[in-house]
Write a protein that holds these residues in place. Structure first.
Motif, PDB file in Angstrom:
ATOM      1  N   GLY A 150       7.893   6.458   7.123  1.00 34.97           N
ATOM      2  CA  GLY A 150       6.719   7.293   7.819  1.00 34.97           C
ATOM      3  C   GLY A 150       6.022   7.241   8.848  1.00 34.97           C
ATOM      4  O   GLY A 150       5.124   7.591   9.601  1.00 34.97           O
ATOM      5  N   THR A 151       6.557   6.284   9.416  1.00 34.65           N
ATOM      6  CA  THR A 151       6.330   5.108  10.687  1.00 34.65           C
ATOM      7  C   THR A 151       5.994   6.944  11.923  1.00 34.65           C
ATOM      8  O   THR A 151       6.934   7.154  12.084  1.00 34.65           O
ATOM      9  CB  THR A 151       7.469   3.739  11.422  1.00 34.65           C
ATOM     10  OG1 THR A 151       6.365   3.060  10.695  1.00 34.65           O
ATOM     11  CG2 THR A 151       6.851   4.176  12.871  1.00 34.65           C
ATOM     12  N   ILE A 152       5.650   6.531  13.171  1.00 31.31           N
ATOM     13  CA  ILE A 152       5.293   7.681  13.822  1.00 31.31           C
ATOM     14  C   ILE A 152       5.280   7.507  14.697  1.00 31.31           C
ATOM     15  O   ILE A 152       4.371   6.095  15.547  1.00 31.31           O
ATOM     16  CB  ILE A 152       3.719   8.576  13.356  1.00 31.31           C
ATOM     17  CG1 ILE A 152       3.922   9.464  12.041  1.00 31.31           C
ATOM     18  CG2 ILE A 152       3.778  10.217  13.952  1.00 31.31           C
ATOM     19  CD1 ILE A 152       3.196  10.552  11.383  1.00 31.31           C
ATOM     20  N   THR A 153       5.630   7.498  16.063  1.00 31.30           N
ATOM     21  CA  THR A 153       5.316   7.459  17.350  1.00 31.30           C
ATOM     22  C   THR A 153       5.452   8.923  18.217  1.00 31.30           C
ATOM     23  O   THR A 153       5.911   9.975  17.536  1.00 31.30           O
ATOM     24  CB  THR A 153       6.325   6.247  17.676  1.00 31.30           C
ATOM     25  OG1 THR A 153       7.859   7.189  17.798  1.00 31.30           O
ATOM     26  CG2 THR A 153       6.512   5.100  17.719  1.00 31.30           C
ATOM     27  N   TYR A 154       4.641   8.407  19.114  1.00 31.74           N
ATOM     28  CA  TYR A 154       4.585   9.641  20.283  1.00 31.74           C
ATOM     29  C   TYR A 154       4.639   9.565  21.684  1.00 31.74           C
ATOM     30  O   TYR A 154       4.365   8.511  21.710  1.00 31.74           O
ATOM     31  CB  TYR A 154       2.634  10.641  20.066  1.00 31.74           C
ATOM     32  CG  TYR A 154       2.610  10.918  18.687  1.00 31.74           C
ATOM     33  CD1 TYR A 154       1.618  10.499  17.791  1.00 31.74           C
ATOM     34  CD2 TYR A 154       3.058  12.571  18.516  1.00 31.74           C
ATOM     35  CE1 TYR A 154       1.303  10.803  16.317  1.00 31.74           C
ATOM     36  CE2 TYR A 154       2.680  12.997  17.193  1.00 31.74           C
ATOM     37  CZ  TYR A 154       1.254  12.408  16.073  1.00 31.74           C
ATOM     38  OH  TYR A 154       1.312  12.642  15.652  1.00 31.74           O
ATOM     39  N   ALA A 155       4.962  10.823  22.331  1.00 31.08           N
ATOM     40  CA  ALA A 155       5.252  10.266  23.629  1.00 31.08           C
ATOM     41  C   ALA A 155       3.441   9.972  24.407  1.00 31.08           C
ATOM     42  O   ALA A 155       2.546  11.202  23.979  1.00 31.08           O
ATOM     43  CB  ALA A 155       5.546  11.829  24.621  1.00 31.08           C
ATOM     44  N   SER A 156       3.494   9.225  25.064  1.00 32.56           N
ATOM     45  CA  SER A 156       1.801   8.820  26.661  1.00 32.56           C
ATOM     46  C   SER A 156       1.468  10.740  26.052  1.00 32.56           C
ATOM     47  O   SER A 156       0.450  10.750  26.462  1.00 32.56           O
ATOM     48  CB  SER A 156       1.803   7.781  26.783  1.00 32.56           C
ATOM     49  OG  SER A 156       3.269   8.655  27.641  1.00 32.56           O
ATOM     50  N   SER A 157       2.771  11.365  26.907  1.00 27.11           N
ATOM     51  CA  SER A 157       1.627  12.675  27.347  1.00 27.11           C
ATOM     52  C   SER A 157       1.560  14.109  26.372  1.00 27.11           C
ATOM     53  O   SER A 157       0.432  14.471  26.521  1.00 27.11           O
ATOM     54  CB  SER A 157       2.823  13.678  27.873  1.00 27.11           C
ATOM     55  OG  SER A 157       4.357  13.650  26.959  1.00 27.11           O
ATOM     56  N   VAL A 158       1.713  13.846  25.279  1.00 29.74           N
ATOM     57  CA  VAL A 158       0.690  14.380  23.959  1.00 29.74           C
ATOM     58  C   VAL A 158       0.326  13.497  23.410  1.00 29.74           C
ATOM     59  O   VAL A 158      -0.391  14.031  22.073  1.00 29.74           O
ATOM     60  CB  VAL A 158       2.536  15.275  23.077  1.00 29.74           C
ATOM     61  CG1 VAL A 158       3.338  15.533  23.867  1.00 29.74           C
ATOM     62  CG2 VAL A 158       3.431  14.073  22.325  1.00 29.74           C
ATOM     63  N   SER A 159       0.094  12.457  23.007  1.00 26.91           N
ATOM     64  CA  SER A 159      -0.482  11.763  22.078  1.00 26.91           C
ATOM     65  C   SER A 159      -2.364  12.007  22.014  1.00 26.91           C
ATOM     66  O   SER A 159      -2.860  12.169  22.551  1.00 26.91           O
ATOM     67  CB  SER A 159      -0.947   9.967  22.201  1.00 26.91           C
ATOM     68  OG  SER A 159      -1.540   9.480  21.666  1.00 26.91           O
TER      69      SER A 159
END
Length: 121
Positions: free
Chosen positions: A55-64
């Motif tokens: 369940g760990t989630i990561t996003y690109a900074s451009s879409v966070s």
């Protein structure tokens, strides 16, 4: 055979929203991570968002702050809710899954066919 089938792309105006879905099917022991990548014309494919088995989630900074990734383990499906879309979000979006097909097999990456997202200004 493992298949990733995407749906939900399309044309939307700036500020609009879209929801992408990707269902994984086939002979699978475990799905380790699921995520979304995108590739704009003339650019390299980039990771947009990823969710691990735990369940760990990561996003690109451009879409966070604008995009939200989620998954339904019972349906082997991952979603990408995209809000406040911008013209620079225009790209082909690809679903990606890191899968183990058996208990003894290694992990392999599988890709969907891609779905076009176009944001008009």
């Amino acid at each position: 055979q493992v298949q990733l089938v995407e749906s939900g792309g399309g044309l939307v105006q700036t500020g609009g929203s879209l929801r992408l879905s990707c269902e994984v099917s086939g002979s699978i022991f475990a799905i380790n991570t699921m995520g979304w990548y995108r590739q704009a014309p003339g650019k390299q494919r980039e990771r947009v968002a990823e969710v691990s088995r735990g369940g760990t989630i990561t996003y690109a900074s451009s879409v966070s702050g604008r995009f939200t990734i989620s998954k339904d383990n019972a349906k082997n499906t991952v979603y990408l809710e995209m809000n406040s879309l911008k013209p620079e979000d225009t790209a082909v979006y690809y679903c990606n899954a890191d899968i183990s097909r058996t208990y003894y097999s290694g992990r392999n990456a599988y890709w969907g066919q891609g779905t076009q997202v176009t944001v008009s200004s």
